[in-house]
Design a protein around this motif. Structure first.
Motif, PDB file in Angstrom:
ATOM      1  N   LEU A 194       3.711  10.536  21.845  1.00 12.40           N
ATOM      2  CA  LEU A 194       2.335  10.263  22.215  1.00 12.40           C
ATOM      3  C   LEU A 194       1.478   9.826  21.040  1.00 12.40           C
ATOM      4  N   ASP A 195       2.017   9.848  19.819  1.00  8.14           N
ATOM      5  CA  ASP A 195       1.252   9.381  18.672  1.00  8.14           C
ATOM      6  C   ASP A 195       0.944   7.894  18.815  1.00  8.14           C
ATOM      7  N   THR A 196      -0.080   7.433  18.077  1.00  8.18           N
ATOM      8  CA  THR A 196      -0.409   6.017  18.081  1.00  8.18           C
ATOM      9  C   THR A 196       0.849   5.214  17.755  1.00  8.18           C
ATOM     10  N   PRO A 197       1.234   4.256  18.610  1.00 13.91           N
ATOM     11  CA  PRO A 197       2.517   3.579  18.440  1.00 13.91           C
ATOM     12  C   PRO A 197       2.642   2.860  17.098  1.00 13.91           C
ATOM     13  N   GLN A 198       3.841   2.885  16.549  1.00 12.27           N
ATOM     14  CA  GLN A 198       4.161   2.149  15.337  1.00 12.27           C
ATOM     15  C   GLN A 198       5.637   1.803  15.395  1.00 12.27           C
ATOM     16  N   SER A 199       5.946   0.529  15.281  1.00  6.84           N
ATOM     17  CA  SER A 199       7.337   0.110  15.379  1.00  6.84           C
ATOM     18  C   SER A 199       8.100   0.531  14.127  1.00  6.84           C
ATOM     19  N   ASP A 200       9.429   0.597  14.264  1.00  5.04           N
ATOM     20  CA  ASP A 200      10.264   0.934  13.115  1.00  5.04           C
ATOM     21  C   ASP A 200      10.072  -0.075  11.990  1.00  5.04           C
ATOM     22  N   ALA A 201       9.929  -1.346  12.349  1.00  2.00           N
ATOM     23  CA  ALA A 201       9.740  -2.389  11.332  1.00  2.00           C
ATOM     24  C   ALA A 201       8.435  -2.178  10.573  1.00  2.00           C
ATOM     25  N   ASP A 202       7.365  -1.843  11.306  1.00  2.00           N
ATOM     26  CA  ASP A 202       6.076  -1.587  10.652  1.00  2.00           C
ATOM     27  C   ASP A 202       6.161  -0.367   9.751  1.00  2.00           C
ATOM     28  N   ARG A 203       6.836   0.668  10.253  1.00  2.00           N
ATOM     29  CA  ARG A 203       6.946   1.889   9.462  1.00  2.00           C
ATOM     30  C   ARG A 203       7.708   1.634   8.169  1.00  2.00           C
ATOM     31  N   GLU A 204       8.815   0.936   8.267  1.00  2.00           N
ATOM     32  CA  GLU A 204       9.606   0.638   7.069  1.00  2.00           C
ATOM     33  C   GLU A 204       8.843  -0.254   6.103  1.00  2.00           C
ATOM     34  N   ARG A 205       8.117  -1.237   6.646  1.00  2.00           N
ATOM     35  CA  ARG A 205       7.342  -2.125   5.786  1.00  2.00           C
ATOM     36  C   ARG A 205       6.235  -1.355   5.055  1.00  2.00           C
ATOM     37  N   ASN A 206       5.552  -0.458   5.781  1.00  2.00           N
ATOM     38  CA  ASN A 206       4.488   0.335   5.160  1.00  2.00           C
ATOM     39  C   ASN A 206       5.038   1.269   4.085  1.00  2.00           C
ATOM     40  N   GLU A 207       6.208   1.882   4.356  1.00  2.00           N
ATOM     41  CA  GLU A 207       6.797   2.771   3.367  1.00  2.00           C
ATOM     42  C   GLU A 207       7.217   2.004   2.116  1.00  2.00           C
ATOM     43  N   ARG A 208       7.753   0.804   2.296  1.00  2.00           N
ATOM     44  CA  ARG A 208       8.121  -0.014   1.129  1.00  2.00           C
ATOM     45  C   ARG A 208       6.880  -0.384   0.330  1.00  2.00           C
ATOM     46  N   LEU A 209       5.807  -0.730   1.041  1.00  2.00           N
ATOM     47  CA  LEU A 209       4.566  -1.112   0.369  1.00  2.00           C
ATOM     48  C   LEU A 209       4.021   0.041  -0.461  1.00  2.00           C
ATOM     49  N   MET A 210       3.985   1.252   0.132  1.00  2.00           N
ATOM     50  CA  MET A 210       3.476   2.411  -0.601  1.00  2.00           C
ATOM     51  C   MET A 210       4.382   2.737  -1.792  1.00  2.00           C
ATOM     52  N   ALA A 211       5.709   2.610  -1.603  1.00  2.00           N
ATOM     53  CA  ALA A 211       6.652   2.897  -2.686  1.00  2.00           C
ATOM     54  C   ALA A 211       6.460   1.910  -3.843  1.00  2.00           C
ATOM     55  N   ILE A 212       6.262   0.631  -3.513  1.00  2.00           N
ATOM     56  CA  ILE A 212       6.054  -0.383  -4.543  1.00  2.00           C
ATOM     57  C   ILE A 212       4.736  -0.129  -5.275  1.00  2.00           C
ATOM     58  N   MET A 213       3.695   0.203  -4.524  1.00  2.00           N
ATOM     59  CA  MET A 213       2.391   0.482  -5.137  1.00  2.00           C
ATOM     60  C   MET A 213       2.500   1.667  -6.095  1.00  2.00           C
ATOM     61  N   ASP A 214       3.190   2.751  -5.669  1.00  2.00           N
ATOM     62  CA  ASP A 214       3.360   3.907  -6.541  1.00  2.00           C
ATOM     63  C   ASP A 214       4.154   3.549  -7.790  1.00  2.00           C
ATOM     64  N   LYS A 215       5.180   2.741  -7.627  1.00  2.00           N
ATOM     65  CA  LYS A 215       6.013   2.364  -8.771  1.00  2.00           C
ATOM     66  C   LYS A 215       5.220   1.545  -9.781  1.00  2.00           C
ATOM     67  N   ILE A 216       4.445   0.592  -9.299  1.00  2.00           N
ATOM     68  CA  ILE A 216       3.628  -0.230 -10.200  1.00  2.00           C
ATOM     69  C   ILE A 216       2.629   0.642 -10.953  1.00  2.00           C
ATOM     70  N   ASN A 217       2.001   1.554 -10.239  1.00  2.00           N
ATOM     71  CA  ASN A 217       1.011   2.420 -10.887  1.00  2.00           C
ATOM     72  C   ASN A 217       1.649   3.367 -11.888  1.00  2.00           C
ATOM     73  N   ARG A 218       2.883   3.803 -11.626  1.00  2.00           N
ATOM     74  CA  ARG A 218       3.572   4.650 -12.599  1.00  2.00           C
ATOM     75  C   ARG A 218       3.918   3.869 -13.857  1.00  2.00           C
ATOM     76  N   GLU A 219       4.369   2.628 -13.677  1.00  2.00           N
ATOM     77  CA  GLU A 219       4.868   1.855 -14.814  1.00  2.00           C
ATOM     78  C   GLU A 219       3.763   1.174 -15.599  1.00  2.00           C
ATOM     79  N   TYR A 220       2.688   0.767 -14.911  1.00  2.00           N
ATOM     80  CA  TYR A 220       1.648  -0.011 -15.576  1.00  2.00           C
ATOM     81  C   TYR A 220       0.307   0.705 -15.666  1.00  2.00           C
ATOM     82  N   GLY A 221       0.274   1.943 -15.185  1.00  2.00           N
ATOM     83  CA  GLY A 221      -0.961   2.703 -15.295  1.00  2.00           C
ATOM     84  C   GLY A 221      -1.634   2.903 -13.962  1.00  2.00           C
ATOM     85  N   ARG A 222      -2.315   4.043 -13.838  1.00  2.00           N
ATOM     86  CA  ARG A 222      -2.995   4.405 -12.596  1.00  2.00           C
ATOM     87  C   ARG A 222      -4.009   3.346 -12.202  1.00  2.00           C
TER      88      ARG A 222
END
Length: 425
Positions: free
Chosen positions: A359-387
């Protein structure tokens, strides 16, 4: 002295204020879209219903005895504000720790009169808001947390427990307190301490603080000192896995400009989302608060807070920032000079073991995976190049989140069209 005031079974207590028929009945509050049980009354706990149990998995005989309600975060947030405002009548030093907990400073209060003062405070909070609270008192936040648990669990304390750090009964209590029950000590840390022969809070208190710092962290060193009665831990030092995450800082100067507040809230919401991802959690709701300087009596005071329900359990910075900025839009009033803002991630769940709710707001598997990759990339960039090398931009104003809450009670205190109605017979 420091006090910790905790609202008893807060979500359920809020519901009971406006529906006394729920008293002494097994009551559970459900997560987003009526999925899992996230708050329980003592009566439903006694039936063996665990936190996080999906509503559809309740056995029929248990389900017939229970009242299950949808989350009403608007009501809970407003009731939290009312409790906090009442606490401020008993001490000028009130520090919000979570939606149902606040640390209170009692510097300058007569110690021999403090328990009586807190009993009166409990009475006034219950009279003014209908919410029962418990108070723990000691010279450090960690001991105040231990005292609060005793005040809540043992009827002998009548809702208020004071622990003097060097008293014999304090030693007896700490000897019976497992280290995993201490503020800020996670299960894994408790297992490591057990390997070192440290099982109880008293054994941790006797440990060498410098050794604890080398083996764990500066926070563990401070915990040892806190158990000895020395106040040296700030609320921001403690991350509480699976419960809530607070991110807040005081400003370098007072400001009343909405653009400054928006920028600070954006940063804090982003930090909170990063902490969620770091510990593998997702949040179901957030609370945003603003604070003026309570010590500047020459300035107008305004200390609002607002809880916003998220469309689904998430660690996505974009969704969290958007929700936090919408909360600011609703709370902000011109004419006040603010010194602090904060954003709290609430009702956390373990992302790896979270049971998805259909019953949660729908989110496709593709959207979920894309969002998780985006957040992971953002965290990695901030770790390597500064907050904040990569950060979330301005939130959209036209976002509309509509959630299914089939069993939500009225938002009695914040909506004119949902005010309680009194009938004369």
């Amino acid at each position: 002295m420091i006090g910790l005031v905790d609202c008893n079974n807060f979500y359920v207590s809020c519901e009971r204020v406006f529906n006394p028929k729920l008293e002494r009945r097994p009551v559970g509050v459900l997560s987003n879209n009526d999925g899992c049980i996230i708050a329980r009354s003592n009566e439903i706990k006694s039936l063996g219903v665990e936190m996080g149990t999906p509503a559809f998995q309740l056995p029929p005989d248990i389900r017939r005895q229970c009242v299950l309600l949808s989350s009403n975060y608007t009501l809970y947030g407003d009731m939290s504000r009312r409790v906090t405002n009442t606490l401020a009548d008993f001490t000028p030093d009130v520090e919000i720790y979570s939606i149902d907990e606040s640390f209170l400073g009692f510097d300058g209060f007569a110690r021999d009169k403090l328990e009586e003062h807190c009993q009166r405070m409990r009475h006034v909070v219950r009279r003014n808001t209908g919410i029962p609270v418990s108070a723990g008192l000691s010279t450090s936040r960690t001991l105040a947390k231990v005292a609060n648990k005793l005040a809540k669990k043992s009827a002998a304390y009548e809702g208020v427990c004071m622990l003097e750090p060097d008293a014999a009964n304090t030693r007896h209590i700490l000897e019976r307190t497992p280290v995993e029950d201490l503020w800020g000590v996670a299960r894994r840390t408790g297992a490591r301490l057990a390997d070192m022969g440290i099982h109880s809070a008293w054994e941790l208190r006797q440990a060498d603080p410098r050794c604890m710092r080398r083996q764990f962290s500066v926070v563990m060193e401070r915990t040892v000192w806190e158990l000895r009665g020395v106040d040296c831990i700030e609320t921001d030092d403690i991350a509480r896995p699976k419960q809530n995450i607070m991110t807040s800082r005081s400003f370098g100067r007072l400001t009343g400009y909405k653009t400054d507040l928006r920028e600070a809230i954006r940063v804090h919401a982003s930090r909170g989302a990063e902490k969620l991802r770091r510990q593998g959690s997702v949040a179901r709701a957030i609370m945003v608060f603003l604070q003026t300087n309570r010590h500047r009596l020459d300035l107008a005071q305004y200390n609002p807070s607002l809880v916003v329900q998220l469309p689904r359990p998430t660690d996505d910075s974009r969704i969290i920032v958007n929700a936090a900025q919408r909360a600011l839009d609703e709370m902000y009033l011109p004419g006040y000079a603010f010194m602090k803002v904060g954003v709290m991630m609430m009702d956390l769940a373990d992302k790896a073991t979270l049971q998805l709710d259909l019953l949660d707001t729908p989110q496709s598997d593709a959207d979920r995976e894309r969002n998780e990759r985006l957040m992971a990339i953002m965290d990695k960039i901030n770790r390597e190049y500064g907050r904040d090398t990569v950060s979330v931009g301005k939130a959209k104003r036209d976002s509309a989140w509509k959630l299914r809450c089939q069993h939500r009670t009225p938002r009695y205190t914040t909506r004119w069209d949902e005010l309680p109605i009194v009938t004369m017979r």
